[in-house]
Design a protein around this motif. Structure first.
Motif, PDB file in Angstrom:
ATOM      1  N   CYS A  33       0.851  -1.191   0.000  1.00  0.00           N
ATOM      2  CA  CYS A  33       0.000   0.000   0.000  1.00  0.00           C
ATOM      3  C   CYS A  33       0.888   1.242   0.000  1.00  0.00           C
ATOM      4  O   CYS A  33       1.856   1.325   0.766  1.00  0.00           O
ATOM      5  CB  CYS A  33      -0.907  -0.004   1.237  1.00  0.00           C
ATOM      6  SG  CYS A  33      -1.878   1.513   1.447  1.00  0.00           S
ATOM      7  N   CYS A  34       0.547   2.215  -0.822  1.00  0.00           N
ATOM      8  CA  CYS A  34       1.351   3.436  -0.920  1.00  0.00           C
ATOM      9  C   CYS A  34       1.226   4.329   0.312  1.00  0.00           C
ATOM     10  O   CYS A  34       2.046   5.227   0.508  1.00  0.00           O
ATOM     11  CB  CYS A  34       0.998   4.221  -2.177  1.00  0.00           C
ATOM     12  SG  CYS A  34      -0.671   4.916  -2.183  1.00  0.00           S
ATOM     13  N   ILE A  35       0.251   4.089   1.171  1.00  0.00           N
ATOM     14  CA  ILE A  35       0.061   4.898   2.375  1.00  0.00           C
ATOM     15  C   ILE A  35       0.669   4.216   3.603  1.00  0.00           C
ATOM     16  O   ILE A  35       1.537   4.765   4.270  1.00  0.00           O
ATOM     17  CB  ILE A  35      -1.442   5.179   2.632  1.00  0.00           C
ATOM     18  CG1 ILE A  35      -2.102   5.839   1.421  1.00  0.00           C
ATOM     19  CG2 ILE A  35      -1.633   6.009   3.898  1.00  0.00           C
ATOM     20  CD1 ILE A  35      -1.611   7.218   1.077  1.00  0.00           C
ATOM     21  N   GLY A  55      -7.400  -1.842   1.265  1.00  0.00           N
ATOM     22  CA  GLY A  55      -8.823  -1.483   1.265  1.00  0.00           C
ATOM     23  C   GLY A  55      -9.131  -0.243   2.072  1.00  0.00           C
ATOM     24  O   GLY A  55      -9.882   0.632   1.634  1.00  0.00           O
ATOM     25  N   ARG A  56      -8.564  -0.128   3.271  1.00  0.00           N
ATOM     26  CA  ARG A  56      -8.841   1.029   4.131  1.00  0.00           C
ATOM     27  C   ARG A  56      -8.401   2.335   3.480  1.00  0.00           C
ATOM     28  O   ARG A  56      -9.144   3.307   3.440  1.00  0.00           O
ATOM     29  CB  ARG A  56      -8.158   0.863   5.482  1.00  0.00           C
ATOM     30  CG  ARG A  56      -8.390   2.078   6.381  1.00  0.00           C
ATOM     31  CD  ARG A  56      -7.730   1.929   7.740  1.00  0.00           C
ATOM     32  NE  ARG A  56      -7.982   3.082   8.570  1.00  0.00           N
ATOM     33  CZ  ARG A  56      -9.017   3.245   9.383  1.00  0.00           C
ATOM     34  NH1 ARG A  56      -9.922   2.297   9.472  1.00  0.00           N
ATOM     35  NH2 ARG A  56      -9.167   4.338  10.091  1.00  0.00           N
ATOM     36  N   HIS A  57      -7.207   2.374   2.955  1.00  0.00           N
ATOM     37  CA  HIS A  57      -6.701   3.632   2.406  1.00  0.00           C
ATOM     38  C   HIS A  57      -7.308   3.979   1.055  1.00  0.00           C
ATOM     39  O   HIS A  57      -7.423   5.151   0.716  1.00  0.00           O
ATOM     40  CB  HIS A  57      -5.174   3.627   2.396  1.00  0.00           C
ATOM     41  CG  HIS A  57      -4.629   3.705   3.781  1.00  0.00           C
ATOM     42  ND1 HIS A  57      -3.960   2.667   4.365  1.00  0.00           N
ATOM     43  CD2 HIS A  57      -4.735   4.681   4.720  1.00  0.00           C
ATOM     44  CE1 HIS A  57      -3.654   3.012   5.606  1.00  0.00           C
ATOM     45  NE2 HIS A  57      -4.116   4.218   5.843  1.00  0.00           N
ATOM     46  N   GLY A  68     -15.280  10.366  15.082  1.00  0.00           N
ATOM     47  CA  GLY A  68     -15.952   9.823  16.249  1.00  0.00           C
ATOM     48  C   GLY A  68     -16.081   8.314  16.243  1.00  0.00           C
ATOM     49  O   GLY A  68     -15.853   7.655  17.248  1.00  0.00           O
ATOM     50  N   CYS A  69     -16.423   7.734  15.084  1.00  0.00           N
ATOM     51  CA  CYS A  69     -16.682   6.294  15.036  1.00  0.00           C
ATOM     52  C   CYS A  69     -15.725   5.540  14.118  1.00  0.00           C
ATOM     53  O   CYS A  69     -15.773   4.318  14.051  1.00  0.00           O
ATOM     54  CB  CYS A  69     -18.124   6.035  14.592  1.00  0.00           C
ATOM     55  SG  CYS A  69     -18.449   6.482  12.864  1.00  0.00           S
ATOM     56  N   ASP A  70     -14.895   6.258  13.378  1.00  0.00           N
ATOM     57  CA  ASP A  70     -13.911   5.683  12.463  1.00  0.00           C
ATOM     58  C   ASP A  70     -14.554   4.967  11.276  1.00  0.00           C
ATOM     59  O   ASP A  70     -13.937   4.145  10.630  1.00  0.00           O
ATOM     60  CB  ASP A  70     -12.956   4.744  13.206  1.00  0.00           C
ATOM     61  CG  ASP A  70     -11.677   4.486  12.414  1.00  0.00           C
ATOM     62  OD1 ASP A  70     -11.174   5.437  11.778  1.00  0.00           O
ATOM     63  OD2 ASP A  70     -11.193   3.334  12.414  1.00  0.00           O
ATOM     64  N   GLU A  71     -15.814   5.267  10.990  1.00  0.00           N
ATOM     65  CA  GLU A  71     -16.495   4.693   9.831  1.00  0.00           C
ATOM     66  C   GLU A  71     -16.496   5.716   8.695  1.00  0.00           C
ATOM     67  O   GLU A  71     -16.399   6.919   8.928  1.00  0.00           O
ATOM     68  CB  GLU A  71     -17.936   4.323  10.181  1.00  0.00           C
ATOM     69  CG  GLU A  71     -18.061   3.224  11.224  1.00  0.00           C
ATOM     70  CD  GLU A  71     -17.610   1.875  10.707  1.00  0.00           C
ATOM     71  OE1 GLU A  71     -17.818   1.581   9.524  1.00  0.00           O
ATOM     72  OE2 GLU A  71     -17.043   1.113  11.515  1.00  0.00           O
ATOM     73  N   LEU A  72     -16.631   5.218   7.457  1.00  0.00           N
ATOM     74  CA  LEU A  72     -16.727   6.121   6.318  1.00  0.00           C
ATOM     75  C   LEU A  72     -18.031   6.904   6.396  1.00  0.00           C
ATOM     76  O   LEU A  72     -19.040   6.391   6.870  1.00  0.00           O
ATOM     77  CB  LEU A  72     -16.679   5.340   5.010  1.00  0.00           C
ATOM     78  CG  LEU A  72     -15.359   4.645   4.707  1.00  0.00           C
ATOM     79  CD1 LEU A  72     -15.490   3.826   3.434  1.00  0.00           C
ATOM     80  CD2 LEU A  72     -14.220   5.631   4.593  1.00  0.00           C
TER      81      LEU A  72
END
Length: 125
Positions: A33-35, A55-57, A68-72
């Protein structure tokens, strides 16, 4: 190798990523991953603008993430406060949980507090 630019030796293992095109190969240790630099061999990967993403990045590059919830955040209505994105219902007073989106608030120890709680709990008397 697309990442390290070192020549691939005949017989060396190589990773081919169909979404990146037929002309790109990586050493297995360079397929990251590049991040976050997470190794993507045997993982779901995403290809965007010449970069590999976990997937996350990849999702973070498409939509904001709630502090607050770390969701998209998929809603078009959200708030940007304290340099972060928030679902409207998650940007709340640290003391009483009142929603602060569109409301005047103050910060105490880097935590948002509504005016009522500030006066009641934090203001010098």
């Amino acid at each position: 190798c697309y990442l390290c630019k070192q020549n691939m030796q005949e017989g060396d293992p190589a990773v081919y990523a169909e979404r990146a095109g037929y002309d790109k190969l990586w050493h297995p240790g360079c397929f990251i991953c590049c991040i976050c630099r997470e190794l993507l061999v045997d993982m779901i990967y995403f290809w965007k603008n010449g970069n590999l993403y976990c997937g996350r990045h990849y999702c973070d590059s498409e939509r904001p993430r709630c502090a607050g919830c770390d969701e998209l955040i998929f809603s078009n209505e959200y708030t940007l406060a304290e340099g972060q994105n928030w679902h409207l219902k998650h940007f709340c007073c640290f003391d009483c949980d009142r929603v602060l989106a569109g409301v005047t608030y103050l910060t105490v120890n880097d935590n948002p507090v509504c005016k009522s709680c500030y006066v009641k709990n934090h203001a010098a008397v």
